[in-house]
Design a protein around this motif. Structure first.
Motif, PDB file in Angstrom:
ATOM      1  N   UNK A  42       0.833  -1.212   0.000  1.00 18.04           N
ATOM      2  CA  UNK A  42       0.000   0.000   0.000  1.00 18.04           C
ATOM      3  C   UNK A  42       0.861   1.251   0.000  1.00 18.04           C
ATOM      4  N   UNK A  43       1.988   1.229   0.709  1.00 13.81           N
ATOM      5  CA  UNK A  43       2.892   2.382   0.727  1.00 13.81           C
ATOM      6  C   UNK A  43       3.541   2.583  -0.645  1.00 13.81           C
ATOM      7  N   UNK A  44       3.861   1.502  -1.334  1.00 19.23           N
ATOM      8  CA  UNK A  44       4.458   1.615  -2.662  1.00 19.23           C
ATOM      9  C   UNK A  44       3.457   2.189  -3.657  1.00 19.23           C
ATOM     10  N   UNK A  45       2.185   1.778  -3.544  1.00 16.30           N
ATOM     11  CA  UNK A  45       1.153   2.221  -4.485  1.00 16.30           C
ATOM     12  C   UNK A  45       0.601   3.605  -4.156  1.00 16.30           C
ATOM     13  N   UNK A  46       0.703   4.033  -2.909  1.00 13.39           N
ATOM     14  CA  UNK A  46       0.054   5.269  -2.470  1.00 13.39           C
ATOM     15  C   UNK A  46       0.588   6.483  -3.227  1.00 13.39           C
ATOM     16  N   UNK A  53       5.084   5.997  -2.921  1.00 14.07           N
ATOM     17  CA  UNK A  53       5.992   6.052  -4.069  1.00 14.07           C
ATOM     18  C   UNK A  53       5.236   6.206  -5.380  1.00 14.07           C
ATOM     19  N   UNK A  54       3.925   5.957  -5.360  1.00 15.17           N
ATOM     20  CA  UNK A  54       3.065   6.070  -6.538  1.00 15.17           C
ATOM     21  C   UNK A  54       3.580   5.206  -7.687  1.00 15.17           C
ATOM     22  N   UNK A  55       3.919   3.959  -7.337  1.00 18.15           N
ATOM     23  CA  UNK A  55       4.366   2.990  -8.326  1.00 18.15           C
ATOM     24  C   UNK A  55       3.309   1.905  -8.493  1.00 18.15           C
ATOM     25  N   UNK A  56       3.471   1.083  -9.512  1.00 19.50           N
ATOM     26  CA  UNK A  56       2.564  -0.030  -9.766  1.00 19.50           C
ATOM     27  C   UNK A  56       3.230  -1.320  -9.314  1.00 19.50           C
ATOM     28  N   UNK A  57       2.490  -2.204  -8.668  1.00 16.73           N
ATOM     29  CA  UNK A  57       3.075  -3.421  -8.106  1.00 16.73           C
ATOM     30  C   UNK A  57       2.049  -4.540  -8.129  1.00 16.73           C
ATOM     31  N   UNK A  58       2.545  -5.752  -8.362  1.00 20.95           N
ATOM     32  CA  UNK A  58       1.675  -6.921  -8.320  1.00 20.95           C
ATOM     33  C   UNK A  58       2.508  -8.134  -7.925  1.00 20.95           C
TER      34      UNK A  58
END
Length: 654
Positions: A42-46, A53-58
């Motif tokens: 959630x912190x990476x996507x926030x 970081x406003x990145x995309x992750x899966x």
């Protein structure tokens, strides 16, 4: 988004988000708490303005019955996010007028090759560097600990990724290979053996500036030694017993080493300018992941972070590390003396009953000693890393400087002490020549086997196993994306250019320190470096994970190390020439006159070296002009901005 940065990777579907190009892999420990995983994702996507970081992750999809680690995540970013990140990291790109300038998102359309929406403007390695930077600066906010791990404290404003990495929650972060681009690079780099320059721009485009500069230096060093090799061959074949005839060769060697290093500075400056790293501003350095201490306030940033007393670190260095290094140097000297005892025993055996077998036996002590040196160097490297870690340095640059100093001191003594002893204590020039040749050849063979061919063979076995496991008939068939990620995750991690530069440093020492005794050393070094280019290229493309790009403008501390070695070469060669029987015959009645002459020649050569260093500028004139013009324009723009601000304030007051 496929094709951004030249990538040809598969696009992963993300629930509730747009597809993205996979750039970076994050592997968490297999037993990581799900609460901690959810919090980190959630912190990476926030959003950035929320502290994310406003990145995309899966999560990487694997077979449920697979025994592989399932806590592996793929990270990417939107095109706009990467362009904004390019400005954040201070990326330097070519402007429309041909100059190199720091990229700004607002001024993006004025940069060369920025077409349309910027697709393809950033290379894949630049995108991966940006993603890694955004992950590194993901900072703790109000959290006091990692969710699910109450004992792992978080410090406000400090890097989350570095913290969980130091605590073992984060196993590794690495960038993905681009199979198509890697194939193109391999075909022009090492697959076809031919006499040609390396594709340095392509290497930089795929691996980044630090590795490209290493391969550029390796190529430049090899080409620079070619004249030495050609001149050394006739000296070795025809005049190798008359040491006074080596004076011109030694002087040429000393001038060559100075000119070579100074011209390399100019070459690296030209490369760094064209790559946009020469004028790049150094970013604020974050603490190392392994740095620890009690919670305190950083006087520079004002943030809470671990602090460690300077005095305590100095005590560890001078009361533990320095004595231990000295003990290692003493043990190295003891091993050297054992080697000389074995050498004397073999010589005595050969003198008593000279046969074909005893003549072969003469080389055995030198070969065994060369192998022992390589083993000791590798063991000491691990000890030096342990000690430097234990000293608890805050910054990675400081850590690397202390590690480099420890390793250089030991390797220099371990590799060259026996040669100095033979030259200046025993004064046995034939034995010096034999020992130097044996050390040089044996170390080259061992390095090629241990550093390239053995890892390549092991990786090839792993590849075959994974292809059989995936049901593929041939290793040439492309693996499914998830299996390709697992293959790369299990590859060896490239630990940087330290060992590669160290190998070249020792080779430079063998060539320059004793050139008047064994002029064939340059030829052997050229042959070694030619094979080194191909073996290093092979291991970078086939054996190791893809390393993150490291912006670099030069070869750093190694430039100073090579220059120091060239100064020592002046002293060594002058002393060896002065000790030769032919030179002594010119001064049969006064050894003092010979010593004074040698010292005078040595000082003249050193003065000549420093004059050459001063005369040859480090940066070519045309690049100096471009950098000065860019600085002038920046100052003028700043003045204009201040004048506009002052005028606005004045108008507001009226």
């Amino acid at each position: 988004m496929e094709g951004f940065g030249g990538a040809n990777l598969k696009v992963l579907p993300i629930p509730d988000t747009a597809p993205f190009t996979p750039l970076v892999v994050i592997e968490l420990a297999e037993d990581t708490n799900e609460e901690a995983i959810a919090w980190l994702i959630s912190r990476i996507k926030d959003k950035q303005h929320h502290g994310g970081a406003e990145l995309m992750v899966d999560r990487l999809i694997l077979d449920q019955n697979s025994k592989e680690n399932h806590n592996i995540f793929i990270v990417g970013a939107s095109r706009e996010r990467l362009l904004v990140g390019a400005e954040d990291v201070g990326l330097v790109k070519e402007f429309s007028d041909g100059s190199m300038r720091s990229f700004t998102y607002a001024n993006r359309h004025n940069f060369k090759n920025f077409l349309g929406d910027g697709d393809g403007f950033l290379s894949m390695v630049e995108c991966q560097f940006i993603v890694k930077h955004e992950l590194d600066i993901l900072r703790a906010r109000g959290e006091t600990h990692v969710p699910g791990y109450p004992k792992i404290r978080l410090y406000p404003g400090k890097s989350i990724v570095r913290r969980i990495q130091s605590k073992g929650i984060l196993v590794q972060i690495f960038p993905l290979h681009d199979k198509e681009e890697l194939k193109r690079l391999s075909s022009t780099w090492y697959q076809n053996v031919r006499l040609s320059f390396q594709p340095l721009d392509d290497i930089r485009h795929y691996f980044g500036e630090s590795l490209a500069l290493y391969f550029g230096f390796l190529e430049y060093f090899t080409l620079a030694m070619v004249p030495m090799a050609f001149i050394g061959i006739p000296y070795y074949l025809f005049d190798w017993e008359d040491y006074d005839k080596y004076v011109l060769f030694a002087v040429f060697n000393l001038v060559w080493s100075t000119v070579f290093l100074e011209m390399w500075k100019r070459c690296s400056a030209s490369l760094a300018y064209s790559w946009g790293t020469l004028s790049r501003k150094k970013a604020f350095e974050e603490p190392r992941p392994g740095f620890h201490g009690v919670l305190g306030i950083n006087p520079v940033t004002g943030r809470q972070e671990p602090v460690y007393p300077y005095a305590k670190r100095q005590l560890r260095i001078y009361l533990v590390s320095v004595p231990f290094v000295l003990l290692c140097l003493y043990l190295s000297t003891c091993v050297m003396m054992v080697y000389f005892s074995a050498e004397n025993w073999v010589l005595g055996l050969h003198d008593e009953e000279p046969t074909f077998w005893t003549s072969l036996l003469l080389y055995v002590p030198s070969i065994i000693y060369a192998v022992v040196i390589e083993i000791m160097n590798r063991i000491y490297r691990y000890v030096a890393e342990f000690l430097t870690n234990w000293e608890n340095h805050r910054l990675e640059s400081t850590y690397q400087n202390h590690l480099t100093l420890k390793v250089l001191v030991f390797n220099f003594l371990n590799c060259f002490a026996s040669l100095f002893y033979i030259a200046f204590v025993m004064q046995d020039m034939p034995l010096l020549r034999q020992s130097l040749a044996t050390l040089l050849i044996t170390s080259q063979i061992l390095n090629q086997f241990v550093e390239a061919f053995l890892p390549f063979w092991l990786q090839k076995r792993r590849n075959k196993h994974l292809h059989r496991k995936s049901g593929l008939a041939s290793v040439d068939q492309e693996l499914p994306f998830n299996q390709q990620v697992m293959l790369e995750a299990n590859m060896s991690t490239y630990l940087g250019t330290f060992d590669d530069y160290l190998e070249l440093f020792l080779l430079f020492g063998y060539v320059s320190l004793f050139s008047c005794v064994y002029p064939l050393a340059a030829l052997l070094a050229v042959l070694n470096n030619i094979t080194e280019v191909y073996s290093d290229a092979l291991k970078m493309c086939r054996v190791f994970k893809r390393p993150f790009s490291e912006p670099a403008a030069d070869i750093g501390v190694w430039q100073l190390a090579f220059e120091s070695m060239s100064i020592m070469a002046v002293v060594t060669n002058c002393a060896l020439i002065g000790m030769s029987p032919q030179m002594k015959s010119y001064f049969p009645d006064s050894e003092t006159q010979l010593i004074l002459l040698v010292v005078a020649v040595e000082h003249i050569l050193l003065a000549f070296k420093f004059i050459l260093t001063f005369v040859i500028p480090d940066i070519p004139k045309h690049i100096q002009i471009k950098l000065a013009r860019l600085e002038f324009e920046s100052m003028e723009a700043l003045k204009k901005k201040k004048m506009l601000e002052a005028a606005a304030i004045q108008n507001k007051g009226q």
